[in-house]
Design an enzyme around this catalytic site. Structure first.
Site, PDB file in Angstrom:
ATOM      1  CD  GLU A 127      -2.681  -0.845   2.443  1.00 27.29           C
ATOM      2  OE1 GLU A 127      -2.996  -0.186   3.265  1.00 27.29           O
ATOM      3  OE2 GLU A 127      -3.848  -1.805   2.214  1.00 27.29           O
ATOM      4  CG  ASN A 169      -0.493  -6.874  -1.395  1.00 22.97           C
ATOM      5  OD1 ASN A 169      -1.578  -7.410  -2.366  1.00 22.97           O
ATOM      6  ND2 ASN A 169      -1.482  -7.236   0.218  1.00 22.97           N
ATOM      7  CG  HIS A 205      -9.889  -5.753   0.836  1.00 25.52           C
ATOM      8  ND1 HIS A 205      -9.951  -7.282   1.380  1.00 25.52           N
ATOM      9  CD2 HIS A 205      -8.538  -5.141   0.577  1.00 25.52           C
ATOM     10  CE1 HIS A 205      -9.163  -7.146   1.860  1.00 25.52           C
ATOM     11  NE2 HIS A 205      -7.999  -6.075   1.616  1.00 25.52           N
ATOM     12  CD  GLU A 232      -4.415  -7.377   2.398  1.00 23.73           C
ATOM     13  OE1 GLU A 232      -5.232  -7.251   2.350  1.00 23.73           O
ATOM     14  OE2 GLU A 232      -3.835  -7.265   2.389  1.00 23.73           O
ATOM     15  CG  ASP A 234     -12.519  -8.541   1.652  1.00 23.61           C
ATOM     16  OD1 ASP A 234     -12.197  -7.984   0.382  1.00 23.61           O
ATOM     17  OD2 ASP A 234     -12.248  -9.276   2.733  1.00 23.61           O
TER      18      ASP A 234
HETATM   19  C1  XIL Z   1      -6.543  -5.966   8.123  1.00 19.62           C
HETATM   20  C2  XIL Z   1      -6.651  -7.077   9.469  1.00 19.62           C
HETATM   21  O1  XIL Z   1      -7.227  -8.078   8.694  1.00 19.62           O
HETATM   22  C3  XIL Z   1      -7.337  -6.285  10.548  1.00 19.62           C
HETATM   23  O2  XIL Z   1      -6.873  -7.685  11.595  1.00 19.62           O
HETATM   24  C4  XIL Z   1      -6.843  -5.993  11.228  1.00 19.62           C
HETATM   25  O3  XIL Z   1      -6.929  -5.104  12.049  1.00 19.62           O
HETATM   26  C5  XIL Z   1      -5.647  -4.353  10.420  1.00 19.62           C
HETATM   27  O4  XIL Z   1      -5.511  -5.164   9.560  1.00 19.62           O
HETATM   28  N1  XIL Z   1      -5.194  -4.754   3.874  1.00 19.62           N
HETATM   29  C6  XIL Z   1      -4.346  -5.483   4.616  1.00 19.62           C
HETATM   30  C7  XIL Z   1      -4.164  -6.650   5.102  1.00 19.62           C
HETATM   31  O5  XIL Z   1      -3.474  -5.494   3.615  1.00 19.62           O
HETATM   32  O6  XIL Z   1      -3.219  -6.122   5.968  1.00 19.62           O
HETATM   33  C8  XIL Z   1      -5.271  -5.339   6.131  1.00 19.62           C
HETATM   34  O7  XIL Z   1      -5.652  -6.778   7.527  1.00 19.62           O
HETATM   35  C9  XIL Z   1      -7.000  -4.787   5.480  1.00 19.62           C
HETATM   36  C10 XIL Z   1      -6.756  -4.049   4.806  1.00 19.62           C
END
Ligand code: XIL
Length: 298
Positions: A127, A169, A205, A232, A234
């Site tokens: 990020e 990422n 996401h 990641e 979802d």
């Molecule tokens: C999130 C976790 O799922 C949570 O448990 C934590 O509180 C915050 O981080 N992008 C990412 C992940 O790269 O590491 C994040 O994970 C979600 C967004």
């Protein structure tokens, strides 16, 4: 195949999940994990705040537990993440300049060395690009150490674990837009100058729609000579959830360098997205329509 991992394997891909290691002792959780997934990533335990809580004092207990579980169950491991502006330990949040740069590169070296030979792919940097139309870097304490912090991290990671694939990422990169194009230009530059980068992770996401150029965006990165992964995944619940999960899966399969898909958790109630009910299994561990859509697409 009749499971996500078997169906993905038939297509030469992995199917993974983010794991909270504290849940590995919950059998309802681990039963699904072991049956359906052949790749894991630590949801939090390999982040800087977790594994270097005091400067130079490393605690790899959570990550080691996940790696052990993976090795005992034939799963590969994604490493997440070596450097990120968020979830830094307090001591690093308070640092800047050369001291922070040195601490960050030491972190990369020490963590990648600890896990050397055990990680399929590392999210070396997470990020680092800004949202919106600039296409530029996100402001952060790491960015303020100099624009070359990302390449310095990738070089340190390569030196520490030459066998791991090294990924950049990010999120909001699900179509061709200013942010994904900024990252694309960085990857192209790294490849042209020999900075070691092997893969780009697309967090994905997602809300209630999918960019029409999702697959084309993956493909343009693959055409630069890097692997791509959905890291990641979802998807917000709603009428489109199953369709979007299916479309993401088909997009990955259509890109030969898309090597795998990871969902950010196992059951809806494990998800950081709470009431979005964003995953493939409900809170009772039942397969959702989204699960069937993924399995059908694989
Ligand atoms: C999130 C976790 O799922 C949570 O448990 C934590 O509180 C915050 O981080 N992008 C990412 C992940 O790269 O590491 C994040 O994970 C979600 C967004």
């Amino acid at each position: 195949g009749t499971t996500l991992k078997a169906a993905a394997a038939e297509k030469g891909r992995y199917f993974g999940a983010a794991v909270a290691t504290g849940k590995l002792s919950t059998s309802a959780y681990t039963t699904i994990l072991n049956r359906e997934f052949n790749s894991v990533v630590a949801e939090n335990e390999m982040k800087w705040a977790s594994n270097e809580p005091s400067q130079g004092q490393f605690n790899h207990s959570g990550g080691d537990r996940l790696v052990s579980h993976a090795q005992a169950n034939g799963m590969s491991v994604r490493g997440h993440t070596l450097l990120w502006h968020a979830q830094q330990p307090g001591w690093a949040q308070g640092m800047s300049g050369t001291a922070l740069r040195n601490a960050a590169i030491n972190h990369v070296t020490q963590v990648a060395t600890h896990y050397r030979g055990k990680i399929y792919a590392w999210d070396v940097v997470n990020e680092a690009f800004a949202d919106g139309g600039s296409g530029g870097r996100r402001d952060s304490n790491l960015q303020r150490t100099g624009n070359d912090w990302i390449e310095a991290a990738f070089r340190a990671a390569r030196a520490a674990d030459p066998g791991a694939k090294l990924c950049y990422n990010d999120y909001n990169t699900d179509g061709i837009n200013a942010k994904s194009t900024g990252i694309y230009n960085m990857v192209r530059d790294f490849k042209s100058r020999g900075v070691p980068i092997d893969c780009v992770g697309f967090q994905s996401h997602l809300g209630t729609s999918l960019a029409g150029d999702y697959q084309a965006n993956l493909q343009r990165f693959a055409d630069l000579g890097v692997d791509v992964q959905i890291t990641e995944l979802d998807v917000m619940t709603g009428g489109n959830q199953a369709n979007i999960y299916g479309a993401v899966t088909r997009a990955c399969l259509a890109v030969s360098r898309c090597t795998g898909i990871t969902t950010w958790g196992v059951r809806d109630c494990d998800s950081w997205r709470g009431s979005d009910n964003a995953l493939l299994f409900d809170c009772n561990g039942n397969k959702k329509a989204a699960y069937a859509a993924v399995l059908d697409a694989l």
